[in-house]
Design an enzyme around this catalytic site. Structure first.
Site, PDB file in Angstrom:
ATOM      1  N   GLY A  70       0.815  -1.211   0.000  1.00 43.54           N
ATOM      2  CA  GLY A  70       0.000   0.000   0.000  1.00 43.54           C
ATOM      3  C   GLY A  70       0.842   1.252   0.000  1.00 43.54           C
ATOM      4  N   GLY A  71       2.001   1.165  -0.624  1.00 43.68           N
ATOM      5  CA  GLY A  71       2.970   2.253  -0.573  1.00 43.68           C
ATOM      6  C   GLY A  71       2.578   3.496  -1.331  1.00 43.68           C
ATOM      7  N   GLY A  73      -0.492   4.804  -1.177  1.00 43.73           N
ATOM      8  CA  GLY A  73      -1.632   5.404  -0.501  1.00 43.73           C
ATOM      9  C   GLY A  73      -1.238   6.521   0.443  1.00 43.73           C
ATOM     10  CE1 TYR A 199     -10.412  -1.511   6.171  1.00 42.63           C
ATOM     11  CE2 TYR A 199     -11.037  -0.620   8.314  1.00 42.63           C
ATOM     12  CZ  TYR A 199     -10.126  -0.738   7.285  1.00 42.63           C
ATOM     13  OH  TYR A 199      -8.915  -0.098   7.382  1.00 42.63           O
ATOM     14  CB  VAL A 229      -4.838   8.483   8.830  1.00 44.54           C
ATOM     15  CG1 VAL A 229      -3.497   9.040   8.377  1.00 44.54           C
ATOM     16  CG2 VAL A 229      -4.653   7.381   9.864  1.00 44.54           C
ATOM     17  CG  HIS A 242     -11.720   7.640   5.583  1.00 44.94           C
ATOM     18  ND1 HIS A 242     -10.680   7.066   4.894  1.00 44.94           N
ATOM     19  CD2 HIS A 242     -12.320   6.621   6.267  1.00 44.94           C
ATOM     20  CE1 HIS A 242     -10.637   5.766   5.153  1.00 44.94           C
ATOM     21  NE2 HIS A 242     -11.621   5.475   5.978  1.00 44.94           N
ATOM     22  NE  ARG A 271     -15.634   9.054  13.746  1.00 45.47           N
ATOM     23  CZ  ARG A 271     -16.785   8.822  14.362  1.00 45.47           C
ATOM     24  NH1 ARG A 271     -16.965   9.230  15.612  1.00 45.47           N
ATOM     25  NH2 ARG A 271     -17.769   8.186  13.745  1.00 45.47           N
ATOM     26  CG  ASP A 333     -24.786  11.891  12.867  1.00 45.58           C
ATOM     27  OD1 ASP A 333     -24.357  12.623  11.949  1.00 45.58           O
ATOM     28  OD2 ASP A 333     -25.580  12.277  13.735  1.00 45.58           O
TER      29      ASP A 333
END
Length: 377
Positions: A70-71, A73, A199, A229, A242, A271, A333
């Site tokens: 996943g380099g 991303g 997930y 993140v 996200h 969050r 929500d």
């Protein structure tokens, strides 16, 4: 007979090895501490350079090759940037994989790419990821694809004798009904939120596999649990991304088109957001110094938790948006809060300084505007 290992056993750790490069990144605080005086920075940098050079001189048995799945991303690009900006050690070679290099849902392709690069350590970031609404409608896909990816990566690492694997989990793996703040001991205490159970369960299984590989083979496979993140190279797709990158893209379009900014949901959920560059520096510390099999939460403190409404206001301010902001309460929500404790992290790194949220959002917005044509969206 050997007593089976329970999921809530005392922390598992691996004794230090003289062949493992203990390249401590005291440099981590430098990049995150903005706004210092030149004199303070000079003194701090000199101290950090001395310690970094000293720890990088620890002897190792040959060159180390760190493979990052996943380099391409969000987190992978952040790690690559930190390494290039002085975070790497001389004995390290870094390989950043993308989906073009191998389909990690295939055991054959995964094994082949591991054999090609022969890594000594692995940072495992690759995953099928998405925002709340994509998760809600594709739970089976998120479960199956992520289970295949994780199993293939960990098994290939085991077969090739990789010294250490650091996988990336998420706070969504924690039980929906729990006490706050959540900590590393609570992962398996109940089912996750129903919106993204596919997930969440797939990510939980990494912790189970890590313990099993240690129990059966003595492998040092561990995991980190970052909170939300964000940063440069994020996925700014409004439907699939996200919340924060989605807000940034929405605000940019509303400003360009002269329309109101519509925020999905009530704006009340809270969050903890972590800047991708801060997370990258912590990943390097975990790779080199953290010796527990038990996962560790990488997060800002509880006091830095913000509401979605506050996050939207920060984006609006960063982009200079002057239009109307409306909240569509017909949209879900999701989980109201998932406040995480970073007590364990602070026991290891009491002086680590996170980039202030407003500054990190502003830098991310500036990156998105400058790279709008090529950004993932």
């Amino acid at each position: 007979t050997t007593k089976p290992m329970m999921l809530r056993d005392p922390p598992l750790s691996v004794p230090p090895s003289p062949t493992r490069a203990l390249c401590v990144h005291f440099r981590v605080a430098v990049w995150a501490q903005r706004g210092r005086t030149r004199q303070q920075a000079a003194r701090k940098d000199a101290h950090i350079e001395k310690n970094t050079r000293k720890m990088c001189e620890v002897p190792v048995s040959g060159q180390r090759r760190v493979l990052v799945t996943g380099g391409s991303g969000l987190v992978g690009r952040a790690i690559e940037r930190v390494v290039k900006e002085g975070g790497g050690c001389e004995d390290e070679e870094w390989v950043f994989l993308s989906s073009r290099d191998a389909d990690l849902t295939s055991a054959v392709e995964t094994r082949a790419v591991f054999q090609k690069h022969q890594p000594t350590e692995v940072i495992h970031l690759a995953a099928m990821v998405g925002g709340l609404f994509q998760n809600m409608s594709h739970n089976l896909d998120f479960w199956r694809n992520n289970v295949h990816i994780n199993d293939n990566v960990l098994q290939a690492a085991h077969e090739l004798g990789v010294r250490k694997v650091v996988s990336c989990l998420s706070t969504c793996i924690f039980p929906d009904r729990t006490n706050y703040p959540i900590d590393e001991t609570m992962i398996h205490n109940g089912p996750p939120h129903s919106s993204n159970f596919g997930y969440s369960y797939a990510k939980r299984m990494i912790d189970v596999q890590n313990r099993a590989y240690f129990q059966q083979y003595g492998r040092l496979f561990t995991a980190v649990i970052p909170t939300n993140v964000f940063g440069p190279h994020d996925n700014f797709n409004i439907q699939q991304g996200h919340v924060l990158p989605g807000l940034i893209h929405k605000t940019y379009l509303a400003q360009r088109e002269g329309t109101a900014l519509e925020v999905w949901g009530s704006g009340t959920p809270r969050r903890q957001f972590i800047y991708s560059l801060d997370l990258a520096r912590l990943f390097l510390w975990v790779l080199r110094e953290y010796k527990e099999i038990d996962p560790i939460i990488l997060s800002v403190g509880e006091e830095d938790e913000v509401s979605i409404k506050e996050a939207a206001e920060c984006v609006v301010e960063s982009l200079g948006f002057k239009g109307q902001v409306v909240f569509d309460t017909s949209k879900s929500d999701g989980q109201f809060k998932k406040t995480a404790s970073n007590k364990k992290l602070r026991q290891y790194l009491p002086d680590f300084t996170f980039t202030p949220f407003r500054q990190a959002v502003k830098e991310t917005c500036e990156w998105f505007v400058a790279n709008y044509d090529t950004a993932r969206k």
